[in-house]
Write an enzyme that holds these catalytic residues in place. Sequence first.
Site, mmCIF file in Angstrom:
data_model
loop_
_atom_site.group_PDB
_atom_site.id
_atom_site.type_symbol
_atom_site.label_atom_id
_atom_site.label_comp_id
_atom_site.label_asym_id
_atom_site.label_seq_id
_atom_site.Cartn_x
_atom_site.Cartn_y
_atom_site.Cartn_z
ATOM 1 N N CYS A 24 -60.475 7.142 22.015
ATOM 2 C CA CYS A 24 -61.687 6.791 21.275
ATOM 3 C C CYS A 24 -62.094 5.333 21.537
ATOM 4 C CB CYS A 24 -61.495 7.100 19.800
ATOM 5 S SG CYS A 24 -63.021 7.160 18.848
ATOM 6 N N HIS B 102 -60.282 13.073 20.188
ATOM 7 C CA HIS B 102 -59.019 12.887 19.459
ATOM 8 C C HIS B 102 -58.036 14.023 19.743
ATOM 9 C CE1 HIS B 102 -59.966 9.425 16.798
ATOM 10 N NE2 HIS B 102 -61.206 9.797 17.080
ATOM 11 N N GLU C 286 -54.982 14.137 19.029
ATOM 12 C CA GLU C 286 -54.086 14.335 17.874
ATOM 13 C C GLU C 286 -54.747 15.169 16.791
ATOM 14 O OE1 GLU C 286 -56.850 11.517 16.191
ATOM 15 O OE2 GLU C 286 -55.979 11.714 18.186
#
Length: 374
Positions: A258, A344, A346
């Site tokens: 990001c 993202h 994760e």
Amino acid sequence: MKYVSRKPALILLADGTIFHGKSVGGREGTAFGEVCFNTGMTGYQEIFTDPSYFGQLMVTTNAHIGNYGTQEEEVESEGVKIAGLICRNFSYHYSRAAADDSLEGFLETNNLLAISDVDTRALVSYIRDHGAMNAVISTRVDEVSELKKELAKTPDMNGLELASKVSAKEPYFFGNEKATYKVAALDLGIKKNILRNLAKRDCYIKVFPYNTSFEELQAFQPDGYFISNGPGDPEPLSGAISVAKKIIATGAPLFGICLGHQVIALAHGIGTYKMHHGHRGINHPVVNLLTGKGEITSQNHGFAINREEAEAHPDIEITHLHLNDKTAAGIRVKNKPVFSVQYHPEASPGPHDARYLFDTFLDNIKQTQTVEAH
């Protein structure tokens, strides 16, 4: 059943447009920030605690917010990071057995102003047409002129450095200190689930404040480096950009997510720009150009890197594209173990399609160690 006060409230946009609603829990207050929207059907607690959303008024497009309460483990940082919440239907009662509090209680604990009963479809449509902009939410419905004056003083997100507002003040450790690999993470607004994913892969992480020098990171003697997500405009982060340049120059493994992705691009002289209304949701389609496979991804960003400049750069290869608007969603440095993605992997919330990227980072660390050993 608890009686809920229905105090009138409003959303005033920077261009003078007004939307009406009711304050959640009958609370009074005023909050300023950039208005944006997230299309995720779930994961509101993770969204509200994501440091990347610092300073933003969050519009949730899902019609019902709060119906499954909150759970202490489902936070991505210490406390709420959004500036305020705007939703359609707010659920004061929740039905999940595992929840430990209502969303109302969670917001009260974190002193967050929320407005419900808003025509969020109309508001989101307006943002999509006119772009993300500053706004104010308030129960001072009879003071529109004064609110306009106060809103005019709110800094624009373009050019705004916010990593310093959410980064750790002191270094700290995460994971098992006896883990095989050591990772130095530069915290621009890191999410806890990033740390969890690294720790699951046998990494011991030392998290450093946003303004840490390269020499301090290097003193940890890490096997790899990580630059995190975070809020605000990437261009003012001259310190982090300088650190990225020095890491890349050493040939050490580096992974950025990001805001970290944008910092790595800027370290190569690739510009960034503020998007019209950004990407925020958990179902964004991305194609991996290296494998040809599609990924459904979790995204949260209002800035992007310049695709044309990335394509023209002799040392950069674009690895991922966002399929909706063809923005660059991932890059890697040719002949170096350095890569980054705009989205993202994760998740939290979101699908797990992209978690292989953490494995790629670990593979880069192992390959680098093998080369150094010979």
